[in-house]
Write a protein that holds these residues in place. Sequence first.
Motif, PDB file in Angstrom:
ATOM      1  N   GLU A 280      -9.743   7.446  -1.132  1.00 37.09           N
ATOM      2  CA  GLU A 280      -9.313   6.046  -1.213  1.00 37.09           C
ATOM      3  C   GLU A 280     -10.204   5.395  -2.247  1.00 37.09           C
ATOM      4  OE1 GLU A 280      -8.436   2.667   1.989  1.00 37.09           O
ATOM      5  OE2 GLU A 280     -10.533   3.170   1.862  1.00 37.09           O
TER       6      GLU A 280
ATOM      7  N   SER B 172       0.823  -1.208   0.000  1.00 31.76           N
ATOM      8  CA  SER B 172       0.000   0.000   0.000  1.00 31.76           C
ATOM      9  C   SER B 172       0.856   1.256   0.000  1.00 31.76           C
ATOM     10  CB  SER B 172      -0.896   0.037   1.237  1.00 31.76           C
ATOM     11  OG  SER B 172      -1.721  -1.094   1.260  1.00 31.76           O
TER      12      SER B 172
ATOM     13  N   GLN C 130      -6.090  -2.992  -6.803  1.00 30.09           N
ATOM     14  CA  GLN C 130      -5.842  -2.598  -5.418  1.00 30.09           C
ATOM     15  C   GLN C 130      -6.229  -1.143  -5.199  1.00 30.09           C
ATOM     16  OE1 GLN C 130      -1.534  -4.274  -5.271  1.00 30.09           O
ATOM     17  NE2 GLN C 130      -2.391  -4.736  -3.261  1.00 30.09           N
ATOM     18  N   ASN C 131      -6.266  -0.764  -3.948  1.00 31.59           N
ATOM     19  CA  ASN C 131      -6.625   0.605  -3.616  1.00 31.59           C
ATOM     20  C   ASN C 131      -5.470   1.564  -3.871  1.00 31.59           C
ATOM     21  OD1 ASN C 131      -9.127  -0.131  -2.830  1.00 31.59           O
ATOM     22  ND2 ASN C 131      -8.760   0.057  -0.635  1.00 31.59           N
TER      23      ASN C 131
ATOM     24  N   LEU D  78       1.680   6.740   0.667  1.00 30.41           N
ATOM     25  CA  LEU D  78       0.685   5.821   0.115  1.00 30.41           C
ATOM     26  C   LEU D  78       0.711   5.908  -1.405  1.00 30.41           C
ATOM     27  CD1 LEU D  78      -2.372   6.503   2.460  1.00 30.41           C
ATOM     28  CD2 LEU D  78      -0.883   4.502   2.438  1.00 30.41           C
TER      29      LEU D  78
ATOM     30  N   TRP E  67      -4.537   5.988  -3.141  1.00 27.39           N
ATOM     31  CA  TRP E  67      -4.957   7.105  -2.277  1.00 27.39           C
ATOM     32  C   TRP E  67      -4.508   8.436  -2.870  1.00 27.39           C
ATOM     33  CZ3 TRP E  67      -3.240   2.395  -0.793  1.00 27.39           C
ATOM     34  CH2 TRP E  67      -4.067   1.656   0.060  1.00 27.39           C
TER      35      TRP E  67
END
Length: 456
Positions: free
Chosen positions: A143, A45, A128-129, A99, A131
């Motif tokens: 997010e 992340s 995936q995330n 991030l 930010w």
Amino acid sequence: MAQKPSIPKGTRDFSPLEVQRRQYIMNTIKRHFELYGFMPIETPSFENSDTLMGKYGEEGDRLIFKILNSGEYLKKADVNLLETGKENQLTSQISEKALRYDLTVPFARYVVQNQNDITFPFKRFQMQNVWRADRPQKGRFREFTQCDADVVGSDSLLQEVELIQLYDAVFTDLKLNGCTIKINNRKVLAGIAEVMGAEDRLIDFTVALDKLDKIGKEKVQEEMRSKGIDQEAIDVLDPVFSLTGSYADKIASMKELLKDSTIGLQGIEELEFINSFIDNSSLKSAALDLDITLARGLNYYTGCIFEVAAPDGVKMGSIGGGGRYDDLTGIFGLKNVSGVGISFGLDRIYLVIEQLELFPDSVRAGVEVLFINFGATEARYCAGLLSRFRESGIKTELYPDSAKMKKQMSYADRNEIPYVILAGEDEIASGKLNLKNMRTGEQSLLTVQEVIDRLS
RNA sequence: GUGGUCGUAGCUCAGUUGGUUAGAGCGCUGGUUUGUGGUGCCGGAAGUCGCGGGUUCGAAUCCCGUCUUCCACCCCA
């Protein structure tokens, strides 16, 4: 005193239904990624700040979430930097991690770091995330989830062609008809700047041009003048403002405009090649549209660039984007590895599908049958049957408490559980189960095996 | 980052020019003679009116700050 529950700005919780719907979209995207030969990877992340900083332009850097160092980070920092206006240096002293802002840059880092284990061309997908410290709006979160497919190690334009077809395949499968895949080429933009004699103003010029459909020709020219681009150069640009017709028509006009620019013509050739593979009839539900004003801010793009617009009538920013980057891995020390990729914006696609009411009902998949709990003895009897149902693949649940019938029935109703089994004293004595269809209200007395056969 | 906007029960909102114990609908919960849900009827719980300051005899209502929401820029998925 009770703490008021809250979550940070621009973040969200997802309910069971929302998660199921998100998974429906992700599963669809994933299926097509795999069909096109992409393999999954995942990355952390957060990355080291210097991996991310400087890759997205000034604007992008500002939106990267920085992670404060642990321990006595302030003692180690030179606070004087703040007074001398060197805030950036101070920031790098108190924050060494950040991030991730997108999936492309971490992927480039991954490729370089694992180059010895990778066989090129390498096709990977990643969901995936990411930010961004943006100010939230509708369809814009701090997010959010990106679904990316990229190929590195091949500069073949066939990759661009495939990625366009991949976009089309996914949107078709999601029943999201009428998306527009906008395409342009950074080389064309560079060529225009060259012809204008404004190479040094490339960024200012593309940022202004990008707004054409939003603010109109006059305002765009005004902005260019204010950025110090002279009138003569702006006049050269005139044909670009009035481009119309088909993909091929636009290509023809641009060819004429760019006849003295090597790089510009190269870009046009690339666009021409792609169009020779994809005339609109080969796309199932999306349309490919050459948009010379498409710029995209991400600094690392060097060739074709893409952006996907939602169907007409849906007010939403782009739901996907991507492009070719010739030297992203070069920044990390691996030269001559060209990459190209696309991204699906899961959260925005969700909002569009929701607005158009295109989620299939089957997405909602909960418990199929509920055993009513009549008391300790009966519950024990039912508990013995649960695993038989589950082994037959039936999602089964026994109400945990011997609550009032009304409450248990209401629970089944609320959760849209289609069947309820009543097994009380009488049924147990007869060795049968009372199966109630909650939709029709119909009840039938059946043996355990008959019930299982009916439900599985 | 710039400019604007919103914030009252779990949810959607009402609350008149600042004036008694802040309301409605939905939801939740209990009952409706006890083995049957979705519509009926009766009852109940629940709000330091986003948070913190200030003005006032008195503030949900006025002022300032702050957080959040949404919008336009900016940028982007």
